[in-house]
Design an enzyme around this catalytic site. Structure first.
Site, PDB file in Angstrom:
ATOM      1  N   SER A  25       3.497   1.874   0.378  1.00 40.56           N
ATOM      2  CA  SER A  25       4.329   2.863  -0.449  1.00 40.56           C
ATOM      3  C   SER A  25       5.033   3.844   0.262  1.00 40.56           C
ATOM      4  O   SER A  25       4.292   4.038   1.383  1.00 40.56           O
ATOM      5  CB  SER A  25       3.791   3.058  -1.752  1.00 40.56           C
ATOM      6  OG  SER A  25       2.926   4.150  -1.509  1.00 40.56           O
ATOM      7  N   TYR A  58       8.086   0.952  -2.124  1.00 40.75           N
ATOM      8  CA  TYR A  58       8.427   1.429  -3.143  1.00 40.75           C
ATOM      9  C   TYR A  58       8.040   2.799  -3.145  1.00 40.75           C
ATOM     10  O   TYR A  58       7.238   3.175  -2.588  1.00 40.75           O
ATOM     11  CB  TYR A  58       7.688   0.564  -4.429  1.00 40.75           C
ATOM     12  CG  TYR A  58       6.159   0.754  -4.069  1.00 40.75           C
ATOM     13  CD1 TYR A  58       5.414   1.480  -4.761  1.00 40.75           C
ATOM     14  CD2 TYR A  58       5.432  -0.475  -3.444  1.00 40.75           C
ATOM     15  CE1 TYR A  58       3.948   1.553  -4.703  1.00 40.75           C
ATOM     16  CE2 TYR A  58       4.323  -0.273  -3.249  1.00 40.75           C
ATOM     17  CZ  TYR A  58       3.380   0.419  -3.960  1.00 40.75           C
ATOM     18  OH  TYR A  58       2.167   0.461  -3.748  1.00 40.75           O
TER      19      TYR A  58
END
Length: 142
Positions: A25, A58
């Site tokens: 991430s 993400y």
């Protein structure tokens, strides 16, 4: 038919840290996420202006007002502290939605503080950057 269109970006942010041993991430200051209409957990493409690397991951919401742009996990092999990056999101839209949609472009300074929010993906607000040759202003398209 749906089209994949540019939705928003955080332009020329500075990576504040890169942690190879975190589980994936990118951590992003919540103020920046909200300004760019990016949700925690949303897919983002990250382009590293410093070295040309490009990846998808993400988002994780970081502390509001901190300016954090943290590259986590394996991506830390590609992007490093103090690199300049662009975080980009895309959205699926019908042709009609795409023609009516106004993207969000968040320009930040070297400390990742917002300096301007616009909607023209080709407009530069960083010293030394110019509109690409032959790029039309959004208003010229209407």
């Amino acid at each position: 038919m749906n089209r994949t269109m540019f939705k928003s970006k955080i332009h020329r942010a500075t990576v504040t840290h890169a942690d190879l041993h975190y589980v994936g991430s990118v951590t992003v200051d919540l103020d920046l996420l909200e300004a760019a209409d990016i949700l925690p957990g949303e897919l983002v493409a990250i382009v590293d202006v410093t070295n040309g690397a490009r990846l998808e991951t993400y988002t994780i919401a970081g502390e509001r007002g901190s300016g954090v742009i943290g590259i986590n996990g394996a991506a830390a092999h590609l992007m490093h502290e103090n690199d300049i990056v662009i975080l980009i999101t895309y959205a699926e839209m019908t042709t009609e939605e795409a023609k009516a949609y106004t993207p969000k472009v968040v320009h930040v300074d070297k400390d990742n503080k917002i300096v301007q929010i616009g909607n023209d993906p080709a407009e530069g607000h960083t010293r030394g950057l110019m509109r690409p040759p032959f790029a039309l202003n959004n208003s010229a398209l209407n």
